[in-house]
Design an enzyme around this catalytic site. Structure first.
Site, PDB file in Angstrom:
ATOM      1  N   ASN A  53       0.851  -1.172   0.000  1.00  0.00           N
ATOM      2  CA  ASN A  53       0.000   0.000   0.000  1.00  0.00           C
ATOM      3  C   ASN A  53       0.897   1.234   0.000  1.00  0.00           C
ATOM      4  O   ASN A  53       1.773   1.367   0.850  1.00  0.00           O
ATOM      5  CB  ASN A  53      -0.909  -0.031   1.239  1.00  0.00           C
ATOM      6  CG  ASN A  53      -1.921   1.081   1.248  1.00  0.00           C
ATOM      7  OD1 ASN A  53      -1.569   2.247   1.196  1.00  0.00           O
ATOM      8  ND2 ASN A  53      -3.186   0.720   1.351  1.00  0.00           N
ATOM      9  N   GLU A  66      -2.681  -4.730  -3.336  1.00  0.00           N
ATOM     10  CA  GLU A  66      -3.034  -5.663  -4.406  1.00  0.00           C
ATOM     11  C   GLU A  66      -2.881  -5.009  -5.777  1.00  0.00           C
ATOM     12  O   GLU A  66      -2.418  -5.650  -6.723  1.00  0.00           O
ATOM     13  CB  GLU A  66      -4.469  -6.173  -4.217  1.00  0.00           C
ATOM     14  CG  GLU A  66      -4.657  -6.993  -2.953  1.00  0.00           C
ATOM     15  CD  GLU A  66      -4.996  -6.159  -1.714  1.00  0.00           C
ATOM     16  OE1 GLU A  66      -5.445  -6.757  -0.724  1.00  0.00           O
ATOM     17  OE2 GLU A  66      -4.812  -4.917  -1.723  1.00  0.00           O
ATOM     18  N   CYS A  91     -10.086  -5.177   0.387  1.00  0.00           N
ATOM     19  CA  CYS A  91     -11.228  -4.256   0.397  1.00  0.00           C
ATOM     20  C   CYS A  91     -12.062  -4.486  -0.863  1.00  0.00           C
ATOM     21  O   CYS A  91     -11.692  -5.269  -1.740  1.00  0.00           O
ATOM     22  CB  CYS A  91     -10.718  -2.808   0.462  1.00  0.00           C
ATOM     23  SG  CYS A  91      -9.884  -2.275  -1.056  1.00  0.00           S
ATOM     24  N   CYS A  94     -10.091  -3.759  -4.152  1.00  0.00           N
ATOM     25  CA  CYS A  94      -9.164  -4.817  -4.536  1.00  0.00           C
ATOM     26  C   CYS A  94      -9.887  -6.131  -4.846  1.00  0.00           C
ATOM     27  O   CYS A  94      -9.460  -6.894  -5.710  1.00  0.00           O
ATOM     28  CB  CYS A  94      -8.108  -4.988  -3.451  1.00  0.00           C
ATOM     29  SG  CYS A  94      -7.080  -3.510  -3.286  1.00  0.00           S
TER      30      CYS A  94
END
Length: 159
Positions: A53, A66, A91, A94
């Site tokens: 991230n 991702e 999430c 993703c």
């Protein structure tokens, strides 16, 4: 407790692949970002791409772990036999990426601190392996405790 769906990635392989994602999460945390890491592998466990991230570091809300791993892997002709490995349940953003491109398998380090769309993915044919890795849980729990505003921003929760 490990939970898997049919045709999930075997536990020993899943644990080995998770190591790459954990290293990415740790790198993101060291950079002052959100400690979520991911990697995309082929069916044999060959690394195609890895990332973490980078929302904070790049000032870009779309750079989730991702998506970073997916982009780093480059174009693949077929994603059905690939394995997305992530330290945290993906999430909806993703999860959509995984579904959109037909990634066949998903290995998740943990879903204790956040439960994203992995049940939905399993319902739509993605083989899901949930490892409940204590390192992943502790890393995220500590981050959420220490940086709640940043975490809430990441998951789209208004304060």
């Amino acid at each position: 407790m490990n939970r898997t769906t049919d045709a999930a990635v075997p536990g020993e392989l899943a644990a080995r692949l998770l190591e790459v994602a954990v290293a990415e999460a740790e790198a993101g945390l060291a950079e002052g970002g959100i400690p979520i890491g991911a990697a995309l592998f082929d069916a044999d466990g060959t690394l195609l791409g890895r990332g973490h991230n980078r929302r904070v570091q790049d000032d870009d809300p779309s750079v989730h772990a991702e998506t970073a791993a997916f982009r780093a892997a480059g174009r693949q002709r077929d994603y059905r036999s690939t394995i997305m490995v992530t330290t945290l349940s993906p999430c909806w953003y993703c999860s959509g990426l995984i579904r959109q491109f037909g990634i066949g398998s998903l290995v998740i380090g943990e879903s204790v601190t956040f439960t994203g769309g992995h049940d939905w993915l399993a319902e739509h044919g993605v083989a899901v392996t949930l490892l409940d890795d204590s390192r992943c849980v502790e890393m995220m729990a500590r981050f959420i405790r220490e940086r709640p505003a940043l975490w809430n921003e990441d998951i789209g929760v208004a304060e």
